[in-house]
Design a protein around this motif. Structure first.
Motif, PDB file in Angstrom:
ATOM      1  N   TYR A 377       0.836  -1.207   0.000  1.00 12.41           N
ATOM      2  CA  TYR A 377       0.000   0.000   0.000  1.00 12.41           C
ATOM      3  C   TYR A 377       0.874   1.262   0.000  1.00 12.41           C
ATOM      4  CZ  TYR A 377      -4.108  -2.837   1.396  1.00 12.41           C
ATOM      5  OH  TYR A 377      -5.131  -3.759   1.469  1.00 12.41           O
ATOM      6  N   LYS A 380       1.727   1.941  -3.378  1.00 11.71           N
ATOM      7  CA  LYS A 380       0.569   2.444  -4.126  1.00 11.71           C
ATOM      8  C   LYS A 380       0.363   3.940  -3.853  1.00 11.71           C
ATOM      9  CE  LYS A 380      -4.361   1.620  -5.052  1.00 11.71           C
ATOM     10  NZ  LYS A 380      -4.217   1.390  -6.497  1.00 11.71           N
ATOM     11  N   GLN A 384       0.052   6.440  -6.950  1.00  5.08           N
ATOM     12  CA  GLN A 384      -1.103   7.340  -7.081  1.00  5.08           C
ATOM     13  C   GLN A 384      -0.653   8.748  -7.450  1.00  5.08           C
ATOM     14  OE1 GLN A 384      -3.950   5.277  -7.333  1.00  5.08           O
ATOM     15  NE2 GLN A 384      -4.942   6.805  -6.051  1.00  5.08           N
ATOM     16  N   ASN A 417      -3.099  -2.691  -9.460  1.00  8.67           N
ATOM     17  CA  ASN A 417      -3.982  -2.789 -10.628  1.00  8.67           C
ATOM     18  C   ASN A 417      -3.188  -2.536 -11.907  1.00  8.67           C
ATOM     19  OD1 ASN A 417      -6.273  -3.206 -12.153  1.00  8.67           O
ATOM     20  ND2 ASN A 417      -7.047  -1.120 -11.892  1.00  8.67           N
ATOM     21  N   VAL A 468      -8.591  -6.827  -7.139  1.00  9.42           N
ATOM     22  CA  VAL A 468      -8.361  -5.383  -7.249  1.00  9.42           C
ATOM     23  C   VAL A 468      -9.460  -4.621  -6.528  1.00  9.42           C
ATOM     24  CG1 VAL A 468      -8.305  -3.426  -8.851  1.00  9.42           C
ATOM     25  CG2 VAL A 468      -7.059  -5.524  -9.411  1.00  9.42           C
ATOM     26  N   TYR A 471      -9.034  -4.926  -2.719  1.00  6.97           N
ATOM     27  CA  TYR A 471      -7.894  -4.156  -2.219  1.00  6.97           C
ATOM     28  C   TYR A 471      -8.160  -2.660  -2.243  1.00  6.97           C
ATOM     29  CZ  TYR A 471      -4.580  -7.997  -1.650  1.00  6.97           C
ATOM     30  OH  TYR A 471      -3.920  -9.113  -1.203  1.00  6.97           O
ATOM     31  N   GLU A 472      -8.914  -2.194  -3.227  1.00  2.70           N
ATOM     32  CA  GLU A 472      -9.224  -0.763  -3.282  1.00  2.70           C
ATOM     33  C   GLU A 472      -9.956  -0.318  -2.013  1.00  2.70           C
ATOM     34  OE1 GLU A 472      -8.443   1.665  -5.186  1.00  2.70           O
ATOM     35  OE2 GLU A 472      -7.512   0.653  -6.904  1.00  2.70           O
ATOM     36  N   GLN A 473     -10.811  -1.163  -1.489  1.00  6.74           N
ATOM     37  CA  GLN A 473     -11.549  -0.812  -0.272  1.00  6.74           C
ATOM     38  C   GLN A 473     -10.622  -0.734   0.938  1.00  6.74           C
ATOM     39  OE1 GLN A 473     -15.434  -3.016   0.097  1.00  6.74           O
ATOM     40  NE2 GLN A 473     -14.745  -3.974  -1.809  1.00  6.74           N
ATOM     41  N   TYR A 475      -7.343  -0.294   0.823  1.00  5.16           N
ATOM     42  CA  TYR A 475      -6.396   0.790   0.614  1.00  5.16           C
ATOM     43  C   TYR A 475      -7.013   2.135   0.991  1.00  5.16           C
ATOM     44  CZ  TYR A 475      -3.592   4.332  -1.720  1.00  5.16           C
ATOM     45  OH  TYR A 475      -2.853   5.453  -1.985  1.00  5.16           O
TER      46      TYR A 475
END
Length: 500
Positions: A377, A380, A384, A417, A468, A471-473, A475
């Motif tokens: 994370y 990430k 981002q 992703n 994906v 993991y978005e939740q 993250y």
């Protein structure tokens, strides 16, 4: 048969790789040296240990691996960044080198900002973080004035080793950027910064490109290393620049993720890019190219800390196996890897890590998985920033500890992703150093040809849409933890310092 040597000067050891013209590593030798931490936040090494370790490794390549000295055509370097090496007028070392992970210069960092304000970022495209070379130099000026008066030359780690092998003083552009004394736009030492801080520009040695020919091995170094004086020596690069070259990151279509003690996300960039110091901006080891990078200070270190503290008898493979058995999100457990502070996107030396969501049903595997996910994370967070600045990429090349586990590679693809690949012949910065020597010798006409010879990519891990989405939740929660815990972390650290 002709060879080049890539000397990878790390924080804990030096590794020397002998590579032929087909890009094959034919032999390697390494040598460890100590790290000294005399006070909390201090990190130092004796530069002579680098020279001795490098020499022992070279001697072993000749004696044990039977390399003929006359077949070693060229040598270049990858070096740990930002370390402050101080020499007097006789080129003698004045004090132990202050390393990249030394945080003593927090006061000097703020002094630089107070004096130069936004001009500093305009000139260097970076913030004056404590880990960089300039704040360390100011620390010596303010705390060790008798030593400061004797300084004739400032070098970085690999540049000192190269000086001992050739007798020539220089810093290549990729390492010079990391001193934050370089005017990135002009490609010269910044008179404005140095004058404002009352530092003599003559302390800064000549600037060179990474592939520039510096000189031949001197007769004195040849006499105790076994090398030939016909061997040519080339500038070399900062370890992240060399690592990017060794991973084939020579254009802007790929991003490199490196998981070592610290973690790095790196992308080549046009010179016009400016992240206002949130990401570091550096000259590449490839002339007239640049890269940006974000650093997680405790990536692999976080996993190593967890293993050492809670599961010392388990191998890293056993840890990842336990983690793989647990669900995405580690049963609601999130780890932030700020255990020695953080650099990107939060330049905060006093933040500390957290486990959020600890529950009585969680197992060892959940805690391990949360550490792996938290480290990823943190990467990430950096990716981002690229996406928010419309810096697109099509693939992530993963190197280091995270690339040794298929589970972790797939986890990276799902969290990022994006497709993730590793290297078949991963040697990172050492291979990049060898490639710099090969290009300096003119073995190849361009970098793409060199990469095609030296770099071999492995399996591509594709993101799985269902993973994906999950993991978005998680993250989205992870991304809130810094702001929610920063004040508490700072208070606890102040109490710890007050009561120690």
């Amino acid at each position: 048969m002709s060879y080049v040597l890539g000397i990878d000067l790390g924080t804990s050891a030096v590794k020397v790789s002998a590579v032929n013209q087909e890009g094959v590593i034919v032999a390697q030798q390494s040598f460890d040296y100590p790290l000294n931490q005399p006070h909390p936040g201090y990190s130092e090494q004796n530069p002579e240990d680098w020279v001795s370790g490098t020499t022992v490794a070279i001697v072993n390549l000749i004696l044990k691996d039977h390399l003929k000295p006359e077949d070693i055509e060229g040598i270049s370097y990858s070096g740990q960044m930002h370390g402050l090496v101080l020499l007097d007028e006789n080129h003698q070392i004045l004090r132990p080198a202050i390393l990249w992970n030394d945080t003593r210069a927090a006061k000097q960092r703020h002094e630089i900002t107070d004096v130069l304000g936004d001009r500093f970022e305009t000139i260097t495209k970076n913030q004056p973080l404590e880990g960089f070379t300039l704040p360390k130099l100011l620390w010596v000026k303010e705390n060790e004035p008798e030593i400061y008066k004797q300084i004739a030359t400032v070098l970085l780690p690999k540049d000192y080793v190269r000086f001992r092998m050739t007798g020539k003083l220089a810093i290549d552009y990729s390492d010079a950027t990391g001193t934050v004394m370089l005017d990135v736009n002009e490609g010269t030492w910044s008179k404005e910064i140095l004058n404002a801080l009352n530092i003599d520009i003559d302390l800064c040695p000549p600037l060179i490109n990474s592939t520039d020919f510096v000189g031949n091995i001197t007769s004195s170094y040849a006499s105790f290393s076994g090398l030939s004086t016909s061997t040519k020596v080339f500038g070399g690069a900062a370890d992240n620049a060399a690592g990017a070259i060794g991973a084939g990151i020579v254009d802007d279509k790929q991003v490199m993720v490196s998981i070592g003690t610290s973690g790095v996300v790196l992308k080549t960039e046009p010179k016009t890019s400016n992240y206002r110091g949130v990401l570091q901006f550096e000259d590449h080891g490839i002339t007239d190219q640049y890269y940006s990078m974000g650093v997680t200070l405790a990536a692999g270190y976080s996993l190593g800390w967890f293993k050492r503290t809670f599961l010392p008898d388990h191998s890293f493979d056993e840890l990842t196996s336990l983690a793989a058995e647990r669900p995405i999100g580690a049963n609601g457990l999130i780890f932030t890897p700020y255990i020695v502070g953080e650099r990107a996107p939060y330049a905060d030396a006093d933040i500390r890590g957290s486990f959020i969501g600890v529950d009585g049903v969680q197992t060892q595997g959940d805690f391990i998985r949360s550490v792996l996910e938290g480290i990823t994370y943190s990467f990430k967070d950096i990716l981002q920033i690229y996406q928010n600045n419309h810096r697109t990429f099509s693939q992530v090349v993963s190197i280091g500890g995270g690339a040794k586990s298929s589970f972790w590679l797939q986890l990276q693809a799902d969290i990022f992703n994006a497709p993730v690949t590793s290297l078949v012949n991963e040697q990172g910065p050492g291979l990049g150093a060898a490639m710099i020597a090969a290009m300096g010798l003119g073995w190849y006409s361009d970098w793409k040809t060199c990469v095609a010879k030296f770099v071999q990519y492995g399996k591509i891990y594709q993101p799985q849409p269902e993973h994906v989405a999950q993991y978005e939740q998680f993250y989205a929660v992870y991304h809130q933890v810094y702001e929610a815990t920063a004040s508490l972390s700072h208070q606890l650290l102040q109490l710890r310092r007050r009561n120690s």
